[in-house]
Design a protein around this motif. Structure first.
Motif, PDB file in Angstrom:
ATOM      1  N   THR A  98       0.826  -1.201   0.000  1.00  0.00           N
ATOM      2  CA  THR A  98       0.000   0.000   0.000  1.00  0.00           C
ATOM      3  C   THR A  98       0.861   1.252   0.000  1.00  0.00           C
ATOM      4  O   THR A  98       0.578   2.217  -0.730  1.00  0.00           O
ATOM      5  CB  THR A  98      -0.934   0.004   1.225  1.00  0.00           C
ATOM      6  OG1 THR A  98      -1.734  -1.182   1.216  1.00  0.00           O
ATOM      7  CG2 THR A  98      -1.854   1.217   1.210  1.00  0.00           C
ATOM      8  N   THR A  99       1.919   1.246   0.802  1.00  0.00           N
ATOM      9  CA  THR A  99       2.827   2.394   0.854  1.00  0.00           C
ATOM     10  C   THR A  99       3.433   2.676  -0.515  1.00  0.00           C
ATOM     11  O   THR A  99       3.434   3.821  -0.999  1.00  0.00           O
ATOM     12  CB  THR A  99       3.944   2.145   1.879  1.00  0.00           C
ATOM     13  OG1 THR A  99       3.361   2.026   3.177  1.00  0.00           O
ATOM     14  CG2 THR A  99       4.957   3.272   1.872  1.00  0.00           C
ATOM     15  N   THR A 102       0.972   3.937  -3.043  1.00  0.00           N
ATOM     16  CA  THR A 102       0.513   5.284  -2.747  1.00  0.00           C
ATOM     17  C   THR A 102       1.530   6.326  -3.181  1.00  0.00           C
ATOM     18  O   THR A 102       1.177   7.343  -3.795  1.00  0.00           O
ATOM     19  CB  THR A 102       0.263   5.445  -1.232  1.00  0.00           C
ATOM     20  OG1 THR A 102      -0.754   4.532  -0.815  1.00  0.00           O
ATOM     21  CG2 THR A 102      -0.183   6.865  -0.905  1.00  0.00           C
ATOM     22  N   ILE A 220       8.389   5.780   6.373  1.00  0.00           N
ATOM     23  CA  ILE A 220       7.278   4.901   6.696  1.00  0.00           C
ATOM     24  C   ILE A 220       7.883   3.637   7.280  1.00  0.00           C
ATOM     25  O   ILE A 220       8.755   3.019   6.665  1.00  0.00           O
ATOM     26  CB  ILE A 220       6.437   4.548   5.447  1.00  0.00           C
ATOM     27  CG1 ILE A 220       5.985   5.814   4.734  1.00  0.00           C
ATOM     28  CG2 ILE A 220       5.238   3.678   5.841  1.00  0.00           C
ATOM     29  CD1 ILE A 220       6.968   6.283   3.660  1.00  0.00           C
ATOM     30  N   ILE A 249      -1.537   7.439   2.358  1.00  0.00           N
ATOM     31  CA  ILE A 249      -1.545   5.975   2.447  1.00  0.00           C
ATOM     32  C   ILE A 249      -2.926   5.467   2.841  1.00  0.00           C
ATOM     33  O   ILE A 249      -3.423   4.469   2.304  1.00  0.00           O
ATOM     34  CB  ILE A 249      -0.468   5.498   3.442  1.00  0.00           C
ATOM     35  CG1 ILE A 249       0.936   5.789   2.883  1.00  0.00           C
ATOM     36  CG2 ILE A 249      -0.610   4.018   3.745  1.00  0.00           C
ATOM     37  CD1 ILE A 249       2.052   5.613   3.893  1.00  0.00           C
ATOM     38  N   HIS A 253      -5.355   2.552   1.291  1.00  0.00           N
ATOM     39  CA  HIS A 253      -5.678   1.431   2.190  1.00  0.00           C
ATOM     40  C   HIS A 253      -7.186   1.199   2.276  1.00  0.00           C
ATOM     41  O   HIS A 253      -7.650   0.053   2.252  1.00  0.00           O
ATOM     42  CB  HIS A 253      -5.106   1.729   3.577  1.00  0.00           C
ATOM     43  CG  HIS A 253      -5.518   0.755   4.635  1.00  0.00           C
ATOM     44  ND1 HIS A 253      -4.877  -0.443   4.832  1.00  0.00           N
ATOM     45  CD2 HIS A 253      -6.514   0.804   5.562  1.00  0.00           C
ATOM     46  CE1 HIS A 253      -5.455  -1.100   5.834  1.00  0.00           C
ATOM     47  NE2 HIS A 253      -6.443  -0.354   6.298  1.00  0.00           N
TER      48      HIS A 253
END
Length: 375
Positions: A98-99, A102, A220, A249, A253
């Motif tokens: 996801t990070t 994004t 992160i 993020i 998510h």
């Protein structure tokens, strides 16, 4: 059309399936085979009868977010904003995916240090980014001359993993200082720090990005309750990031998983009141030392293991076969499954190294070592 045309089936799935077919002892995939804490089971049993089965808020169960914030302060003296800087994820892998998806856009470059966990590159490719793989030194320390030489105006992220899978190495203080100096020159780069083995360190303390003020405002951090609490099948992890990054993020998510297993979050929130992470580290230290002592009479050469629950060995005194073929031979002829290190490199660098997982019962380790000493 495939987005990942050159990505094969994960080596972890391949080796585990081969181990099952041949009845081999599975020291390949990184999951424990011993029971979880009975107290965790008791909490689970109790909470299954309570109102714990519906959606939690998207970012995570409020009580769990509070416990994560408290844990982060206790371990790293970092204060985090529960509402804006923490996100519970469906395992660290989802958090990492996801990070990347994004923050990385089409054409952005991401530096990945080899050997590396196999989820990083596919995540970058799906995002439309370009992975730039840079080899660690022979002792698996980061080579900052090579890293700096690999940075361009398109470099938007560097991914680090500490403690390191597959080698078990832990970054040193001077290496973080060098990273800080490097990133000061390149303000466009964010740092993704995979710290899923943060509570499994032995010879020296784990240094988290949470403790680095110069880095954490552009970083992160991915953590894993699955690894830390040996409940890998629960797939519960979390991210910590500054609000400006976390806000973006969370947008991705919420449309990927929205929220994570409610029961698991409730259970872990309660369990964090009683669990002792130092005791978990001591338990894995005992298993590391047991496994290493059991292999002393073998022809394998053991590399240092400073953290994680993986032991890397060199087998050049035994065979000249490439590591994948030798790993398969260990399964079919000797009854022990392992992971070849070459699969963690972009170019398949083969130093005749194998990775064994020692997150197993003592009986399993004894039985496996008995077979390995006969190789």
């Amino acid at each position: 059309m495939s987005k990942l045309p050159h990505i094969p089936t994960s080596i972890f799935s391949v080796m585990s399936q081969l181990a099952n077919e041949h009845g081999a002892i599975n020291l390949s995939q990184g999951f424990p085979n011993f029971p979880v804490d009975q107290r965790l089971l008791d909490i689970t049993k109790q909470l299954t009868h309570e109102n714990t089965h519906q959606y939690t808020p998207m970012a995570g169960l409020p009580s769990l977010l509070e416990k994560i914030s408290q844990l982060t302060y206790e371990k790293y003296t970092r204060k985090t904003d529960v509402a804006t800087e923490i996100l519970v994820t469906a395992g660290a892998t989802q958090g990492i995916y996801t990070t990347i998806n994004t923050l990385i856009k089409h054409g952005d470059e991401v530096i990945i240090l080899d050997p590396c966990y196999d989820s990083y590159e596919p995540s970058v490719l799906v995002a439309g980014g370009k992975p730039f793989r840079i080899a660690l030194n022979e002792d698996y320390a980061p080579n900052f001359n090579r890293i700096e030489a690999g940075i361009t105006s398109k470099t938007k992220m560097i991914i680090i993993n500490n403690p390191h899978n597959p080698t078990g190495r832990i970054w040193k203080e001077n290496e973080f200082e060098a990273l800080e100096t490097l990133l000061e020159k390149h303000p466009q780069i964010v740092l993704l720090s995979d710290e899923v083995y943060e509570y499994i360190s032995f010879t020296q303390p784990h240094i988290s990005i949470n403790t680095r003020p110069k880095l954490r405002e552009r970083a992160i951090i991915a953590s894993s309750f699955g690894k830390s609490l040996h409940v890998t099948g629960w797939k519960i992890g979390y991210l910590i990031a500054p609000e400006k990054l976390m806000q973006e993020i969370k947008k991705v998510h919420q449309f990927l998983v929205f929220s994570v297993s409610s029961l698991s979050q409730h259970v872990i929130a309660s369990y964090l009141d009683i669990v002792d992470f130092d005791a978990i580290a001591k338990m894995y230290l005992q298993k590391r030392d047991l496994f290493r002592s059991l292999l002393e009479g073998s022809r394998f050469t053991l590399l240092p293991c400073e953290g994680t629950y993986f032991q890397v060995v060199n087998y050049e005194k035994i065979s000249s076969k490439n590591d994948t073929d030798f790993a398969k031979e260990l399964i079919t002829h000797h009854g022990v499954a392992t992971i070849p290190i070459s699969v963690f490199y972009e170019d398949g660098t083969d130093k005749r190294m194998l990775r064994f997982c020692f997150a197993k019962t003592d009986e399993t380790l004894v039985a496996a070592a008995e077979k390995l000493r006969r190789v």
